[in-house]
Design a protein around this motif. Sequence first.
Motif, mmCIF file in Angstrom:
data_model
loop_
_atom_site.group_PDB
_atom_site.id
_atom_site.type_symbol
_atom_site.label_atom_id
_atom_site.label_comp_id
_atom_site.label_asym_id
_atom_site.label_seq_id
_atom_site.Cartn_x
_atom_site.Cartn_y
_atom_site.Cartn_z
ATOM 1 N N PHE A 56 0.811 -1.139 0.208
ATOM 2 C CA PHE A 56 0.387 0.452 -0.364
ATOM 3 C C PHE A 56 0.860 1.537 0.264
ATOM 4 N N ASP A 57 0.305 2.431 -0.692
ATOM 5 C CA ASP A 57 0.855 3.436 -0.605
ATOM 6 C C ASP A 57 0.352 4.161 0.882
ATOM 7 N N VAL A 58 0.511 4.360 1.895
ATOM 8 C CA VAL A 58 0.439 5.431 3.019
ATOM 9 C C VAL A 58 1.285 7.065 3.416
ATOM 10 N N SER A 59 0.236 6.807 4.034
ATOM 11 C CA SER A 59 -0.102 9.060 4.663
ATOM 12 C C SER A 59 -0.368 7.897 5.531
ATOM 13 N N THR A 60 0.607 8.830 6.715
ATOM 14 C CA THR A 60 -0.120 9.242 8.774
ATOM 15 C C THR A 60 -0.763 11.175 8.685
ATOM 16 N N ALA A 61 -1.675 10.589 9.985
ATOM 17 C CA ALA A 61 -1.423 11.728 10.537
ATOM 18 C C ALA A 61 -2.007 11.869 12.223
ATOM 19 N N ALA A 62 -1.996 12.293 13.141
ATOM 20 C CA ALA A 62 -1.233 11.661 14.226
ATOM 21 C C ALA A 62 -2.674 13.080 14.824
ATOM 22 N N SER A 63 -3.583 13.576 13.747
ATOM 23 C CA SER A 63 -4.967 14.620 14.459
ATOM 24 C C SER A 63 -5.738 14.623 13.647
ATOM 25 N N GLY A 64 -6.994 15.158 13.328
ATOM 26 C CA GLY A 64 -8.354 15.025 13.091
ATOM 27 C C GLY A 64 -7.390 16.305 11.876
ATOM 28 N N GLU A 65 -6.788 17.346 12.634
ATOM 29 C CA GLU A 65 -6.589 18.792 11.951
ATOM 30 C C GLU A 65 -5.469 18.592 10.686
ATOM 31 N N GLU A 66 -4.602 17.376 11.616
ATOM 32 C CA GLU A 66 -3.465 17.428 10.301
ATOM 33 C C GLU A 66 -4.142 16.372 9.996
ATOM 34 N N ALA A 67 -5.031 15.478 9.514
ATOM 35 C CA ALA A 67 -5.556 14.694 8.637
ATOM 36 C C ALA A 67 -6.501 15.521 7.395
ATOM 37 N N LEU A 68 -7.838 16.517 7.907
ATOM 38 C CA LEU A 68 -7.676 16.913 6.485
ATOM 39 C C LEU A 68 -6.999 17.908 5.599
ATOM 40 N N PRO A 69 -6.444 18.202 5.985
ATOM 41 C CA PRO A 69 -5.515 18.598 4.739
ATOM 42 C C PRO A 69 -4.073 17.245 3.795
ATOM 43 N N ARG A 70 -4.129 16.337 5.087
ATOM 44 C CA ARG A 70 -3.397 15.890 4.201
ATOM 45 C C ARG A 70 -4.183 14.296 3.375
ATOM 46 N N ALA A 71 -5.684 14.392 3.992
ATOM 47 C CA ALA A 71 -6.590 13.598 2.960
ATOM 48 C C ALA A 71 -6.820 14.221 2.212
#
Length: 153
Positions: A56-71
């Motif tokens: 898989f091609d994987v990315s991570t985020a440690a918070s919701g605030e980090e996750a939204l722009p990462r998504a």
Amino acid sequence: MILYRKNNAWSILTAPVALDKPRARGDNKSVPSLLIIDDEPEILETTKWAFELAGFDVSTAASGEEALPRAEEFHPEVLLIDYKLPQMSGLDVLRETKLKNPEVIAIMITGLTHQTTQIEEESARLGASGFLHKPLQMEVVLQIVRSHLKRGG
């Protein structure tokens, strides 16, 4: 099996049993993409490792605030979202990501042992495809994610 330490206690994560050959993005077969959202560094790293070994091609985020722009920049096919996150709950992350990308497969995860029926029902109402409990067994998580990818959600 992977042993990790959290809050001065040892926990066990089961590592993948059957691994796929990792594929590069340029291969004919598309590489599935996954965004893991969890505030526990050990869970993030171990889950990332397992899915990368499985191709898989994987990315991570440690918070919701980090996750939204990462998504938005990463465009994952699958989200693994911890329910309990700092500042912004996993349900809020689920709600926001589904508004922007209704086709994304979202699987909620939790370490909570109470009120899980309510959380599962709310997750399903918001569009989650599945719900898993910690400690995660990687071979089971991999199997569930692959199953959802094969049937398109």
